[in-house]
Design a protein around this motif. Structure first.
Motif, PDB file in Angstrom:
ATOM      1  N   LEU A 112       0.811  -1.220   0.000  1.00 10.70           N
ATOM      2  CA  LEU A 112       0.000   0.000   0.000  1.00 10.70           C
ATOM      3  C   LEU A 112       0.848   1.276   0.000  1.00 10.70           C
ATOM      4  O   LEU A 112       0.310   2.366  -0.183  1.00 10.70           O
ATOM      5  CB  LEU A 112      -0.950   0.006   1.198  1.00 10.70           C
ATOM      6  CG  LEU A 112      -1.964  -1.144   1.241  1.00 10.70           C
ATOM      7  CD1 LEU A 112      -2.877  -1.003   2.452  1.00 10.70           C
ATOM      8  CD2 LEU A 112      -2.783  -1.199  -0.045  1.00 10.70           C
ATOM      9  N   GLU A 113       2.160   1.142   0.209  1.00  7.41           N
ATOM     10  CA  GLU A 113       3.026   2.322   0.179  1.00  7.41           C
ATOM     11  C   GLU A 113       3.148   2.817  -1.257  1.00  7.41           C
ATOM     12  O   GLU A 113       3.545   2.087  -2.161  1.00  7.41           O
ATOM     13  CB  GLU A 113       4.420   1.980   0.719  1.00  7.41           C
ATOM     14  CG  GLU A 113       5.380   3.159   0.716  1.00  7.41           C
ATOM     15  CD  GLU A 113       6.785   2.770   1.140  1.00  7.41           C
ATOM     16  OE1 GLU A 113       7.639   3.673   1.226  1.00  7.41           O
ATOM     17  OE2 GLU A 113       7.025   1.568   1.383  1.00  7.41           O
ATOM     18  N   LYS A 114       2.790   4.076  -1.487  1.00 13.03           N
ATOM     19  CA  LYS A 114       2.846   4.645  -2.818  1.00 13.03           C
ATOM     20  C   LYS A 114       4.296   4.964  -3.194  1.00 13.03           C
ATOM     21  O   LYS A 114       5.087   5.379  -2.349  1.00 13.03           O
ATOM     22  CB  LYS A 114       2.029   5.937  -2.893  1.00 13.03           C
ATOM     23  CG  LYS A 114       0.553   5.770  -2.532  1.00 13.03           C
ATOM     24  CD  LYS A 114      -0.170   4.969  -3.577  1.00 13.03           C
ATOM     25  CE  LYS A 114      -1.665   4.904  -3.284  1.00 13.03           C
ATOM     26  NZ  LYS A 114      -2.385   4.076  -4.271  1.00 13.03           N
ATOM     27  N   PRO A 115       4.667   4.772  -4.474  1.00 14.55           N
ATOM     28  CA  PRO A 115       6.013   5.168  -4.878  1.00 14.55           C
ATOM     29  C   PRO A 115       6.179   6.684  -4.798  1.00 14.55           C
ATOM     30  O   PRO A 115       5.231   7.437  -5.041  1.00 14.55           O
ATOM     31  CB  PRO A 115       6.110   4.670  -6.325  1.00 14.55           C
ATOM     32  CG  PRO A 115       4.698   4.545  -6.787  1.00 14.55           C
ATOM     33  CD  PRO A 115       3.884   4.200  -5.578  1.00 14.55           C
ATOM     34  N   ARG A 116       7.391   7.111  -4.447  1.00 13.73           N
ATOM     35  CA  ARG A 116       7.692   8.540  -4.337  1.00 13.73           C
ATOM     36  C   ARG A 116       9.045   8.806  -4.979  1.00 13.73           C
ATOM     37  O   ARG A 116       9.958   7.969  -4.905  1.00 13.73           O
ATOM     38  CB  ARG A 116       7.732   8.984  -2.870  1.00 13.73           C
ATOM     39  CG  ARG A 116       6.470   8.685  -2.092  1.00 13.73           C
ATOM     40  CD  ARG A 116       6.523   9.209  -0.658  1.00 13.73           C
ATOM     41  NE  ARG A 116       7.675   8.751   0.090  1.00 13.73           N
ATOM     42  CZ  ARG A 116       7.768   7.565   0.667  1.00 13.73           C
ATOM     43  NH1 ARG A 116       6.760   6.701   0.563  1.00 13.73           N
ATOM     44  NH2 ARG A 116       8.857   7.217   1.357  1.00 13.73           N
ATOM     45  N   PRO A 136       9.422   3.088  -2.643  1.00 10.07           N
ATOM     46  CA  PRO A 136      10.145   2.260  -1.675  1.00 10.07           C
ATOM     47  C   PRO A 136      11.498   1.802  -2.211  1.00 10.07           C
ATOM     48  O   PRO A 136      11.836   2.063  -3.371  1.00 10.07           O
ATOM     49  CB  PRO A 136       9.195   1.081  -1.463  1.00 10.07           C
ATOM     50  CG  PRO A 136       8.418   0.988  -2.727  1.00 10.07           C
ATOM     51  CD  PRO A 136       8.238   2.398  -3.201  1.00 10.07           C
ATOM     52  N   ALA A 137      12.235   1.097  -1.361  1.00  8.26           N
ATOM     53  CA  ALA A 137      13.614   0.748  -1.684  1.00  8.26           C
ATOM     54  C   ALA A 137      13.726  -0.113  -2.939  1.00  8.26           C
ATOM     55  O   ALA A 137      14.725  -0.041  -3.658  1.00  8.26           O
ATOM     56  CB  ALA A 137      14.264   0.037  -0.495  1.00  8.26           C
ATOM     57  N   ASP A 138      12.724  -0.943  -3.217  1.00  8.04           N
ATOM     58  CA  ASP A 138      12.812  -1.829  -4.369  1.00  8.04           C
ATOM     59  C   ASP A 138      12.144  -1.258  -5.614  1.00  8.04           C
ATOM     60  O   ASP A 138      11.937  -1.963  -6.598  1.00  8.04           O
ATOM     61  CB  ASP A 138      12.227  -3.200  -4.045  1.00  8.04           C
ATOM     62  CG  ASP A 138      10.761  -3.125  -3.605  1.00  8.04           C
ATOM     63  OD1 ASP A 138      10.242  -2.005  -3.437  1.00  8.04           O
ATOM     64  OD2 ASP A 138      10.155  -4.200  -3.414  1.00  8.04           O
ATOM     65  N   ALA A 139      11.810   0.041  -5.592  1.00  6.35           N
ATOM     66  CA  ALA A 139      11.200   0.665  -6.763  1.00  6.35           C
ATOM     67  C   ALA A 139      12.216   0.770  -7.896  1.00  6.35           C
ATOM     68  O   ALA A 139      13.395   1.038  -7.670  1.00  6.35           O
ATOM     69  CB  ALA A 139      10.665   2.043  -6.411  1.00  6.35           C
ATOM     70  N   VAL A 140      11.752   0.546  -9.112  1.00  5.62           N
ATOM     71  CA  VAL A 140      12.564   0.822 -10.300  1.00  5.62           C
ATOM     72  C   VAL A 140      12.436   2.308 -10.589  1.00  5.62           C
ATOM     73  O   VAL A 140      11.325   2.834 -10.688  1.00  5.62           O
ATOM     74  CB  VAL A 140      12.067   0.003 -11.505  1.00  5.62           C
ATOM     75  CG1 VAL A 140      12.826   0.384 -12.764  1.00  5.62           C
ATOM     76  CG2 VAL A 140      12.209  -1.488 -11.222  1.00  5.62           C
ATOM     77  N   ALA A 172       5.142   6.883  -9.925  1.00  2.71           N
ATOM     78  CA  ALA A 172       5.141   8.298  -9.571  1.00  2.71           C
ATOM     79  C   ALA A 172       6.168   9.008 -10.436  1.00  2.71           C
ATOM     80  O   ALA A 172       7.203   8.434 -10.793  1.00  2.71           O
ATOM     81  CB  ALA A 172       5.486   8.484  -8.097  1.00  2.71           C
ATOM     82  N   THR A 173       5.902  10.255 -10.812  1.00  3.14           N
ATOM     83  CA  THR A 173       6.847  11.036 -11.597  1.00  3.14           C
ATOM     84  C   THR A 173       7.045  12.394 -10.945  1.00  3.14           C
ATOM     85  O   THR A 173       6.221  12.844 -10.140  1.00  3.14           O
ATOM     86  CB  THR A 173       6.358  11.244 -13.041  1.00  3.14           C
ATOM     87  OG1 THR A 173       5.112  11.957 -13.023  1.00  3.14           O
ATOM     88  CG2 THR A 173       6.189   9.912 -13.758  1.00  3.14           C
ATOM     89  N   SER A 174       8.135  13.037 -11.291  1.00  2.00           N
ATOM     90  CA  SER A 174       8.443  14.355 -10.739  1.00  2.00           C
ATOM     91  C   SER A 174       9.266  15.137 -11.748  1.00  2.00           C
ATOM     92  O   SER A 174      10.178  14.583 -12.382  1.00  2.00           O
ATOM     93  CB  SER A 174       9.211  14.216  -9.421  1.00  2.00           C
ATOM     94  OG  SER A 174       9.601  15.488  -8.940  1.00  2.00           O
TER      95      SER A 174
END
Length: 448
Positions: A127-131, A155-159, A221-223
């Motif tokens: 449930l943690e959203k990518p940031r 999170p730590a394992d996000a691409v 997520a994008t920035s």
């Protein structure tokens, strides 16, 4: 009366046998194609049902000992889509942690009995959203050039990484950079990432650039980040083709390992055009694929790349070439590197520390060496007459890799050199510039 009784008993036995036999028939086949191993607050469910007769399908979501029935799909459907979410199933509370999707399907056999199949799929709910957010400042990039960015992703394992138009450049944990280069940044912060990226020579200077982070559920997520792009003029050249040159290079290339399974037909000039166009595409795809082998560590320690100052540049990066044979244009290609020459059989030196990924024949590049410098940065050395290293060797800056030559499509003895960022060829001249290395790389690693 006795005959009637025998007949009844026989019918009962036959009916019983048929009923039992029906129970041994296979139930519907169920394949759960979604979800994968992870899902978010909404669990997408896709099934493939194979059954000789229409099947009734029921889908359930289990978590923390509670089984919830999801809306039944239409009877007889072979492709089923559903989802477990509060929006579609009132009262359903999907929580972080392990869960199970359970599917049952049944069908009638001979109209007298139902046979069933049940399958389940374990899934972990995230449930943690990518940031993702930028850390470094002042990102300036030239057309055909490179840049580097420091950012945070969770999170730590996000691409994660940088997206330039439709090209993704992956980021790597900043822990892969030696600590002496990250003074001033929080090198132990597990969310810190570093990414090298490029603006290809053929992309518009106003192409969109964004940071991205995509988690294991596929949510992204994008920035935005501050950046300035600068156009660069590229040279246009006309390359005359002579029969003597064609008769030297065409048979040699087609007989070498770099042209395996490449069998163009036609005259010598037609074969040359196929090599220059189609084999070039094949060879460049091989080079691009090597990006997947890059080290997550920065192998070159932040020192400027060897500038080859003892050579003369015979061709520069992104030279738009027209090839002319007997007075007519036969092909157009873009030369993505520097051609550097001094004298025959000059020692070719490694531009910086790294690991050899390729050492052999590579079609139009002839005898070729590709070195990985880590974090997606690689360098290529083509047209060598001989090779002095092998795949897997760790080389130091200015270590000899071989001798210059005229293998592949070389018109004379020289080194074809280029830099690559995640498989994209970029202008090497920046990597030869100590000021560029200091400002675009080291300044950001030190948190300035």
């Amino acid at each position: 009366m006795r005959k009637l009784l025998v007949l009844v008993v026989t019918l009962v036995v036959v009916a019983g046998a048929v009923y039992v036999a029906a129970g041994f028939q296979p139930g519907p086949s169920i394949t759960i194609t979604r979800p994968g191993d992870f899902a978010g607050a909404t669990v997408p469910i896709e099934l493939q049902i194979a059954s000789p007769t229409p099947a009734d399908v029921h889908v359930f979501f289990e978590q923390n000992g509670t089984r919830t029935s999801l809306p039944d799909p239409p009877g007889g459907a072979t492709t089923v889509k559903a989802s477990a979410s509060a929006a579609e199933v009132p009262g359903l509370n999907v929580k972080a942690g392990p869960a199970t999707v359970v599917v049952t399907a049944s069908r009638k056999v001979w109209g007298i009995r139902r046979v069933s199949t049940q399958v389940s799929k374990a899934v972990t709910i995230r449930l943690e959203k990518p940031r993702v957010s930028v850390v470094s400042t002042k990102h300036y990039i030239n057309l055909g050039g490179s840049e580097m960015i420091v950012y945070r992703a969770a999170p730590a394992d996000a691409v994660s990484g940088v997206r330039v138009g439709d090209i993704d450049y992956p980021g790597f944990p900043i822990s892969g950079v030696k600590s002496e280069l990250t003074t001033g940044t929080t090198g132990t912060d597990p969310s810190l990432r570093v990414a090298f990226f490029a603006l290809r020579y053929d992309q518009p200077v106003n192409v969109p650039m964004k940071l991205f982070a995509r988690d294991v559920t596929g949510e992204e997520a994008t920035s935005d980040f501050d950046h300035l792009t600068f156009p660069k003029p590229f040279k246009k050249s006309t390359i005359p083709l002579e029969d003597k040159f064609l008769e030297r290079v065409v048979p040699a290339i087609l007989a070498a390992d770099g042209a395996k399974d490449f069998k163009p037909t036609g005259t010598t000039i037609e074969q040359y055009v196929a090599i220059n166009r189609d084999l070039r595409v094949k060879n460049n795809a091989t080079i691009k694929a090597m990006a997947a082998q890059t080290s997550p560590e920065m192998l070159w320690n932040g020192v400027v790349f060897h500038p080859f100052t003892n050579t003369k540049a015979e061709a520069a990066f992104a030279d738009f070439r027209s090839y002319v044979y007997q007075g007519r244009e036969v092909d157009k290609q873009v030369h993505l590197g520097f051609d550097l020459a001094s004298f025959a059989n000059t020692a070719v030196l490694a531009a910086n520390r790294g690991k050899v990924l390729f050492a052999g024949d590579l079609g139009i590049y002839g005898n070729c060496v590709v070195i990985d410098h880590g974090l997606g940065v690689q360098s290529l050395y083509g047209h060598l007459s001989s090779i002095a290293v092998k795949v897997g060797d760790v080389v130091t800056k200015e270590q000899e890799l071989g001798k210059s030559g005229m293998t592949g499509l070389a018109g004379g003895d020289h080194l074809h050199f280029t830099m690559l960022v995640n498989g994209q060829m970029v202008n090497p001249i920046e990597w030869w510039d100590e000021h560029w290395i200091q400002d675009r790389v080291l300044r950001k690693l030190k948190g300035k």
